[in-house]
Each structure stands twice: as C-alpha cells, then as structure tokens.
Design a protein around this motif. Structure first.
Motif, PDB file in Angstrom:
ATOM      1  N   GLU A 154      84.202   5.750 -18.609  1.00  0.00           N
ATOM      2  CA  GLU A 154      83.566   4.828 -17.652  1.00  0.00           C
ATOM      3  C   GLU A 154      83.908   5.241 -16.227  1.00  0.00           C
ATOM      4  O   GLU A 154      83.051   5.230 -15.338  1.00  0.00           O
ATOM      5  N   TYR A 155      85.171   5.613 -15.987  1.00  0.00           N
ATOM      6  CA  TYR A 155      85.621   6.052 -14.668  1.00  0.00           C
ATOM      7  C   TYR A 155      84.880   7.333 -14.264  1.00  0.00           C
ATOM      8  O   TYR A 155      84.401   7.462 -13.126  1.00  0.00           O
ATOM      9  N   ILE A 156      84.747   8.269 -15.202  1.00  0.00           N
ATOM     10  CA  ILE A 156      84.070   9.543 -14.914  1.00  0.00           C
ATOM     11  C   ILE A 156      82.597   9.296 -14.582  1.00  0.00           C
ATOM     12  O   ILE A 156      82.066   9.864 -13.614  1.00  0.00           O
ATOM     13  N   LYS A 157      81.942   8.433 -15.327  1.00  0.00           N
ATOM     14  CA  LYS A 157      80.519   8.141 -15.089  1.00  0.00           C
ATOM     15  C   LYS A 157      80.326   7.372 -13.771  1.00  0.00           C
ATOM     16  O   LYS A 157      79.376   7.626 -13.028  1.00  0.00           O
ATOM     17  N   LYS A 158      81.243   6.446 -13.504  1.00  0.00           N
ATOM     18  CA  LYS A 158      81.130   5.620 -12.299  1.00  0.00           C
ATOM     19  C   LYS A 158      81.194   6.477 -11.033  1.00  0.00           C
ATOM     20  O   LYS A 158      80.419   6.271 -10.088  1.00  0.00           O
ATOM     21  N   PHE A 159      82.102   7.448 -11.014  1.00  0.00           N
ATOM     22  CA  PHE A 159      82.276   8.287  -9.831  1.00  0.00           C
ATOM     23  C   PHE A 159      81.558   9.639  -9.949  1.00  0.00           C
ATOM     24  O   PHE A 159      81.768  10.523  -9.116  1.00  0.00           O
ATOM     25  N   LYS A 160      80.708   9.784 -10.997  1.00  0.00           N
ATOM     26  CA  LYS A 160      79.897  10.986 -11.202  1.00  0.00           C
ATOM     27  C   LYS A 160      80.745  12.270 -11.138  1.00  0.00           C
ATOM     28  O   LYS A 160      80.481  13.174 -10.347  1.00  0.00           O
ATOM     29  N   LEU A 161      81.757  12.322 -12.000  1.00  0.00           N
ATOM     30  CA  LEU A 161      82.683  13.450 -11.995  1.00  0.00           C
ATOM     31  C   LEU A 161      82.317  14.531 -13.016  1.00  0.00           C
ATOM     32  O   LEU A 161      83.000  15.542 -13.094  1.00  0.00           O
ATOM     33  N   GLN A 162      81.246  14.322 -13.766  1.00  0.00           N
ATOM     34  CA  GLN A 162      80.791  15.343 -14.701  1.00  0.00           C
ATOM     35  C   GLN A 162      80.070  16.436 -13.928  1.00  0.00           C
ATOM     36  O   GLN A 162      79.285  16.140 -13.027  1.00  0.00           O
ATOM     37  N   ASN A 163      80.334  17.687 -14.245  1.00  0.00           N
ATOM     38  CA  ASN A 163      79.682  18.801 -13.576  1.00  0.00           C
ATOM     39  C   ASN A 163      78.187  18.763 -13.903  1.00  0.00           C
ATOM     40  O   ASN A 163      77.821  18.740 -15.073  1.00  0.00           O
ATOM     41  N   PRO A 164      77.292  18.734 -12.905  1.00  0.00           N
ATOM     42  CA  PRO A 164      75.850  18.622 -13.189  1.00  0.00           C
ATOM     43  C   PRO A 164      75.270  19.833 -13.942  1.00  0.00           C
ATOM     44  O   PRO A 164      74.348  19.680 -14.722  1.00  0.00           O
ATOM     45  N   GLU A 165      75.812  21.040 -13.732  1.00  0.00           N
ATOM     46  CA  GLU A 165      75.303  22.219 -14.409  1.00  0.00           C
ATOM     47  C   GLU A 165      75.819  22.331 -15.837  1.00  0.00           C
ATOM     48  O   GLU A 165      75.116  22.765 -16.730  1.00  0.00           O
ATOM     49  N   ASN A 166      77.077  21.967 -16.049  1.00  0.00           N
ATOM     50  CA  ASN A 166      77.696  22.048 -17.371  1.00  0.00           C
ATOM     51  C   ASN A 166      78.350  20.700 -17.656  1.00  0.00           C
ATOM     52  O   ASN A 166      79.462  20.438 -17.220  1.00  0.00           O
ATOM     53  N   LYS A 167      77.652  19.867 -18.393  1.00  0.00           N
ATOM     54  CA  LYS A 167      78.101  18.482 -18.618  1.00  0.00           C
ATOM     55  C   LYS A 167      79.402  18.404 -19.411  1.00  0.00           C
ATOM     56  O   LYS A 167      80.027  17.359 -19.469  1.00  0.00           O
ATOM     57  N   ARG A 168      79.823  19.499 -20.036  1.00  0.00           N
ATOM     58  CA  ARG A 168      81.076  19.477 -20.790  1.00  0.00           C
ATOM     59  C   ARG A 168      82.296  19.562 -19.887  1.00  0.00           C
ATOM     60  O   ARG A 168      83.412  19.306 -20.329  1.00  0.00           O
ATOM     61  N   MET A 169      82.091  19.927 -18.643  1.00  0.00           N
ATOM     62  CA  MET A 169      83.207  20.077 -17.703  1.00  0.00           C
ATOM     63  C   MET A 169      83.322  18.842 -16.822  1.00  0.00           C
ATOM     64  O   MET A 169      82.335  18.274 -16.374  1.00  0.00           O
ATOM     65  N   ILE A 170      84.572  18.426 -16.588  1.00  0.00           N
ATOM     66  CA  ILE A 170      84.879  17.263 -15.756  1.00  0.00           C
ATOM     67  C   ILE A 170      85.529  17.775 -14.475  1.00  0.00           C
ATOM     68  O   ILE A 170      86.535  18.482 -14.519  1.00  0.00           O
ATOM     69  N   ASP A 171      84.945  17.412 -13.326  1.00  0.00           N
ATOM     70  CA  ASP A 171      85.525  17.751 -12.026  1.00  0.00           C
ATOM     71  C   ASP A 171      86.443  16.607 -11.627  1.00  0.00           C
ATOM     72  O   ASP A 171      86.002  15.471 -11.462  1.00  0.00           O
ATOM     73  N   ALA A 172      87.719  16.890 -11.460  1.00  0.00           N
ATOM     74  CA  ALA A 172      88.711  15.846 -11.214  1.00  0.00           C
ATOM     75  C   ALA A 172      88.751  15.431  -9.748  1.00  0.00           C
ATOM     76  O   ALA A 172      88.662  16.268  -8.854  1.00  0.00           O
ATOM     77  N   ASP A 173      88.889  14.107  -9.534  1.00  0.00           N
ATOM     78  CA  ASP A 173      89.182  13.619  -8.190  1.00  0.00           C
ATOM     79  C   ASP A 173      90.708  13.515  -8.091  1.00  0.00           C
ATOM     80  O   ASP A 173      91.430  13.990  -8.967  1.00  0.00           O
ATOM     81  N   ASP A 174      91.220  12.869  -7.023  1.00  0.00           N
ATOM     82  CA  ASP A 174      92.676  12.831  -6.820  1.00  0.00           C
ATOM     83  C   ASP A 174      93.406  12.116  -7.959  1.00  0.00           C
ATOM     84  O   ASP A 174      94.460  12.562  -8.409  1.00  0.00           O
ATOM     85  N   LYS A 175      92.856  10.985  -8.442  1.00  0.00           N
ATOM     86  CA  LYS A 175      93.526  10.235  -9.512  1.00  0.00           C
ATOM     87  C   LYS A 175      93.516  11.022 -10.822  1.00  0.00           C
ATOM     88  O   LYS A 175      94.534  11.101 -11.510  1.00  0.00           O
ATOM     89  N   LEU A 176      92.379  11.596 -11.167  1.00  0.00           N
ATOM     90  CA  LEU A 176      92.295  12.345 -12.422  1.00  0.00           C
ATOM     91  C   LEU A 176      93.048  13.674 -12.343  1.00  0.00           C
ATOM     92  O   LEU A 176      93.528  14.170 -13.355  1.00  0.00           O
ATOM     93  N   LYS A 177      93.151  14.232 -11.149  1.00  0.00           N
ATOM     94  CA  LYS A 177      93.880  15.489 -10.992  1.00  0.00           C
ATOM     95  C   LYS A 177      95.333  15.310 -11.420  1.00  0.00           C
ATOM     96  O   LYS A 177      95.921  16.182 -12.060  1.00  0.00           O
ATOM     97  N   ALA A 178      95.912  14.142 -11.105  1.00  0.00           N
ATOM     98  CA  ALA A 178      97.290  13.856 -11.508  1.00  0.00           C
ATOM     99  C   ALA A 178      97.388  13.716 -13.029  1.00  0.00           C
ATOM    100  O   ALA A 178      98.356  14.166 -13.647  1.00  0.00           O
TER     101      ALA A 178
END
Length: 150
Positions: free
Chosen positions: A104-128
C-alpha cells in the motif's frame, strides 16, 4: 504351276487382361501410445482382430469441500522494528498484513519502477528498511522485510 498358299492374315492377338499390381498403402505412423492399432493395420482387411480396450482408470474419491484454514505461522502477530514501523505502523500484525501494508505504501507513493514493475525504487523510509539500497526487486523486498520482524 502350283500356287503357294498365302499365309493366313495374322489376327491381332486377343488382349489378355493385365493383372493389376496391388500396391500396399503405407500406414500412417501410429502413435506410440496405441501399439494395438499398429498391429491391426498390418493385418488384411478381411480378418478382424479383437483390440483390447485399456482398463478404466479409477477415480479417487473426492473429499468434501472444506473451508481453507490459514497457516498459523502466517497469522501469528509479529512486531515490526522501529525502521519498519515508520512505514507500516508500530502495531503487531501478521506477516501477510505487513506485506500488504508495505505494498500500500509503495502504491501510494508510486515507488514501483514504471519500466520494470518488478523493481521497487526506495524513498528515504524504505531505503532504511532495504539496508541502504536504492532499488530492490519485489522478491528481494520480502526477504529484507522479514529481517525487520520479531
């Protein structure tokens, strides 16, 4: 003078019926699963060969439909670490709910890579949570999240 007899005119020879050669047709290549048919194809058509039928398969008795019970290990509430609590909240939750909240957090902040949906681009909270990685695959993500659950 004696006259010689003329030879009799030759009549064309009566045509004998020509015996037609019987050409055996090549049988289509038989399937390996049905050797009985292959044997039957080689026999003359006048003779009928009894072909054995395969035995009927036994059908397993079906169990009555019951409601699916979830695995107790997945339903056991786990406590997230402080780093993961910043993303999903500090309340204990089952592993299945933790994964749902992270998605839900990933979808809310659109953190999925648009070209490769299997990859998650981390923001500051997810990076930790991801151990400092900027990008992880969704399969690696669950492994990294499980390290933050007690």
């Amino acid at each position: 003078m004696a006259t010689a007899k003329k030879p009799a005119a030759k009549k064309p020879a009566a045509k004998k019926p020509v015996a037609k050669k019987v050409v055996a047709k090549k049988a289509a290549p038989a399937k390996k699963a049905a050797p009985a048919k292959k044997v039957a194809a080689k026999k003359p058509a006048a003779k009928k060969v009894a072909v054995k039928k395969p035995a009927a398969k036994k059908v397993a008795a079906k169990k009555p439909a019951t409601a699916r019970k979830p695995n107790a290990a997945f339903m056991k509430p786990v406590t997230p670490s402080a780093v993961l609590a910043a993303v999903i909240g500090a309340a204990p939750a089952p592993r299945t709910e933790v994964t749902k909240k992270v998605w839900e957090y990933i979808k809310k902040f659109k953190l999925q890579n648009p070209e490769n949906k299997r990859m998650i681009d981390a923001d500051d909270k997810l990076k930790a949570v991801f151990g400092g990685k900027k990008q992880v695959s969704m399969f690696e993500m669950t492994k990294l999240i499980s390290g933050h659950l007690k």
